[in-house]
Design a protein around this motif. Structure first.
Motif, short mmCIF file in Angstrom:
data_model
loop_
_atom_site.label_atom_id
_atom_site.label_comp_id
_atom_site.label_asym_id
_atom_site.label_seq_id
_atom_site.Cartn_x
_atom_site.Cartn_y
_atom_site.Cartn_z
N GLY A 153 41.69 17.03 36.61
CA GLY A 153 42.54 15.84 36.67
C GLY A 153 42.29 14.81 35.58
N THR A 154 41.51 15.16 34.55
CA THR A 154 41.15 14.11 33.57
C THR A 154 42.11 14.01 32.39
OG1 THR A 154 39.60 15.70 32.59
CG2 THR A 154 38.68 14.02 34.07
N ARG A 155 42.95 15.01 32.19
CA ARG A 155 43.92 14.88 31.09
C ARG A 155 45.14 15.78 31.37
NH1 ARG A 155 39.67 18.01 28.51
NH2 ARG A 155 40.49 20.13 28.23
N ASN B 190 45.56 24.05 42.10
CA ASN B 190 44.64 24.70 41.17
C ASN B 190 45.23 24.54 39.78
OD1 ASN B 190 42.38 25.99 42.64
ND2 ASN B 190 44.04 27.00 43.76
N ASN B 191 44.76 23.50 39.08
CA ASN B 191 45.34 23.15 37.78
C ASN B 191 44.43 23.47 36.60
OD1 ASN B 191 47.11 21.39 35.91
ND2 ASN B 191 45.12 20.35 35.84
N ALA B 192 43.10 23.36 36.82
CA ALA B 192 42.15 23.55 35.71
C ALA B 192 42.29 24.94 35.12
CB ALA B 192 40.72 23.34 36.21
N ALA C 223 43.28 37.03 27.19
CA ALA C 223 42.76 36.77 28.53
C ALA C 223 43.57 35.71 29.27
CB ALA C 223 41.30 36.33 28.44
N TYR C 224 44.10 34.74 28.52
CA TYR C 224 44.89 33.69 29.18
C TYR C 224 46.10 34.30 29.88
CZ TYR C 224 47.70 29.44 29.78
OH TYR C 224 48.46 28.41 30.31
N ALA C 225 46.83 35.17 29.14
CA ALA C 225 48.02 35.80 29.72
C ALA C 225 47.64 36.66 30.92
CB ALA C 225 48.73 36.65 28.66
N ARG D 25 53.49 18.48 26.60
CA ARG D 25 52.70 17.77 25.59
C ARG D 25 51.28 17.47 26.09
NH1 ARG D 25 55.12 12.19 24.71
NH2 ARG D 25 57.01 13.44 24.49
N THR D 26 50.36 18.44 25.86
CA THR D 26 48.97 18.26 26.30
C THR D 26 48.04 18.81 25.22
OG1 THR D 26 48.72 20.45 27.29
CG2 THR D 26 49.66 18.74 28.71
N GLN D 27 46.76 18.58 25.47
CA GLN D 27 45.72 19.05 24.54
C GLN D 27 45.75 20.58 24.43
OE1 GLN D 27 42.11 16.64 24.93
NE2 GLN D 27 40.94 18.51 24.68
N1 NAP Z 1 50.55 22.39 28.56
C1 NAP Z 1 51.37 23.43 28.63
O1 NAP Z 1 52.31 23.55 27.83
C2 NAP Z 1 51.18 24.47 29.70
C3 NAP Z 1 52.08 25.55 29.71
C4 NAP Z 1 51.92 26.54 30.69
C5 NAP Z 1 50.91 26.42 31.65
N2 NAP Z 1 50.05 25.34 31.60
C6 NAP Z 1 49.01 25.27 32.65
O2 NAP Z 1 49.02 23.96 33.22
C7 NAP Z 1 47.68 23.60 33.63
C8 NAP Z 1 47.28 22.28 32.99
O3 NAP Z 1 47.33 22.45 31.57
P1 NAP Z 1 47.13 21.25 30.53
O4 NAP Z 1 47.93 21.62 29.36
O5 NAP Z 1 47.31 19.95 31.21
O6 NAP Z 1 45.55 21.49 30.14
P2 NAP Z 1 44.49 20.50 29.46
O7 NAP Z 1 45.16 19.35 28.81
O8 NAP Z 1 43.60 21.38 28.63
O9 NAP Z 1 43.63 19.95 30.73
C9 NAP Z 1 42.85 20.85 31.47
C10 NAP Z 1 42.06 20.10 32.52
O10 NAP Z 1 41.27 21.07 33.24
C11 NAP Z 1 39.88 20.71 33.17
N3 NAP Z 1 39.09 21.93 33.16
C12 NAP Z 1 39.07 22.93 32.24
N4 NAP Z 1 38.18 23.87 32.56
C13 NAP Z 1 37.61 23.48 33.73
C14 NAP Z 1 36.60 24.03 34.57
N5 NAP Z 1 35.98 25.18 34.27
N6 NAP Z 1 36.27 23.38 35.72
C15 NAP Z 1 36.88 22.21 36.03
N7 NAP Z 1 37.83 21.63 35.27
C16 NAP Z 1 38.18 22.26 34.12
C17 NAP Z 1 39.76 19.87 31.88
O11 NAP Z 1 38.63 19.00 31.86
P3 NAP Z 1 37.20 19.49 31.26
O12 NAP Z 1 37.49 20.17 29.96
O13 NAP Z 1 36.39 18.25 31.12
O14 NAP Z 1 36.62 20.42 32.27
C18 NAP Z 1 41.07 19.08 31.96
O15 NAP Z 1 40.93 18.01 32.87
C19 NAP Z 1 46.78 24.77 33.20
O16 NAP Z 1 46.58 25.64 34.30
C20 NAP Z 1 47.60 25.47 32.12
O17 NAP Z 1 47.26 26.82 31.99
C21 NAP Z 1 50.17 24.38 30.65
#
Ligand code: NAP
Length: 224
Positions: free
Chosen positions: A9-11, A82-84, A146-148, A181-183
């Motif tokens: 939930g931090t970003r 389950n987002n992480a 692995a992601y896929a 739009r994320t990291q």
């Molecule tokens: N952004 C996209 O375009 C996109 C597209 C398709 C699917 N998704 C999915 O949407 C979800 C959110 O993506 P996002 O883009 O918002 O990702 P993000 O910006 O990288 O944020 C990921 C978050 O998960 C935490 N995290 C990562 N590994 C962790 C662990 N082992 N234990 C606990 N927390 C963990 C991170 O904090 P820490 O690093 O401090 O742990 C961070 O808060 C993910 O499941 C991603 O696969 C995103």
């Protein structure tokens, strides 16, 4: 008011979801590995309904301790997200580094399993689980390695869980948020202009819509 347990939930999408649900009056319990980011989140949002704990979802004991912490602060759960997840490398299978492969599977698959398994006894009958999936988990995605594979796993996990939890009335969804739009997205597509993408707040609103409308199908794409 209902409550939410959400990992990561931090970003990005996680943070936007935490903010929206708090704004709507929900209590929220979240985690990430980065303790400083969690402190920053608490400081920024200044909301007594927000509970945070550092946790690595890939670590069994850490995942269990986080869920117990949520239980102590929220009681029974209405919604688990389950987002992480982590991206790993974007490279072909022949050159995919084994240690990164293992790390991605541990976080994106084992982490989802641990958090869900430990949370299930505390999720209310009639509650909901949303597992963040990806387009890479539904269609061939060369060089996503692995992601896929992990997101195909999340899709399968969600489908079987939805069946298992029918007797308890718990709805389960696998949500592909689409390009956001994320990291993580910036790491996957460094050449892309992030301003061409939807902000994570749109995905948070979409999750709220799912909560309110409880669609029939398990596997959902942003925009249905
Ligand atoms: N952004 C996209 O375009 C996109 C597209 C398709 C699917 N998704 C999915 O949407 C979800 C959110 O993506 P996002 O883009 O918002 O990702 P993000 O910006 O990288 O944020 C990921 C978050 O998960 C935490 N995290 C990562 N590994 C962790 C662990 N082992 N234990 C606990 N927390 C963990 C991170 O904090 P820490 O690093 O401090 O742990 C961070 O808060 C993910 O499941 C991603 O696969 C995103």
């Amino acid at each position: 008011m209902p409550n939410l347990v959400i990992t990561g939930g931090t970003r990005g999408i996680g943070k936007a979801t935490v903010e929206l649900f708090l704004k709507e009056g929900w209590s929220v319990c979240t985690c990430a590995r980065g303790e400083k980011d969690l402190e920053k989140l608490k400081e920024e949002l200044k909301n007594p309904k927000l509970f945070t704990k550092a946790c690595d979802v890939a670590d069994r004991d850490s995942a269990k301790a986080f869920i117990e912490f949520c239980r102590e602060n929220l009681g029974q759960f209405d919604l688990l997200i389950n987002n992480a997840s982590i991206l790993g490398e974007r490279v072909d299978i022949e050159h995919y580094p084994e240690d990164i492969w293992e790390e991605v599977i541990k976080v994106n698959i084992n982490g989802v399993f641990y958090i869900t398994k430990y949370a299930l006894p505390y999720i209310k009958d009639g509650g909901m689980i949303v597992n963040m999936s990806s387009g890479a988990g539904k269609r061939p995605a060369p060089y996503w390695g692995a992601y896929a594979v992990s997101k195909f796993g999340v899709e399968g996990f969600s489908l079987l869980l939805a069946e298992e939890l029918k007797p308890r009335g718990i709805k389960v969804y696998a949500l592909n948020p689409g390009a956001t739009r994320t990291q993580m997205r910036a790491k996957a597509y460094p050449q892309e202009n992030p301003l061409t993408l939807k902000p994570p707040e749109r995905v948070a609103e979409f999750i709220m819509e799912i909560v309110k409308t409880t669609p029939k199908r398990v596997s959902i794409d942003y925009g249905f």
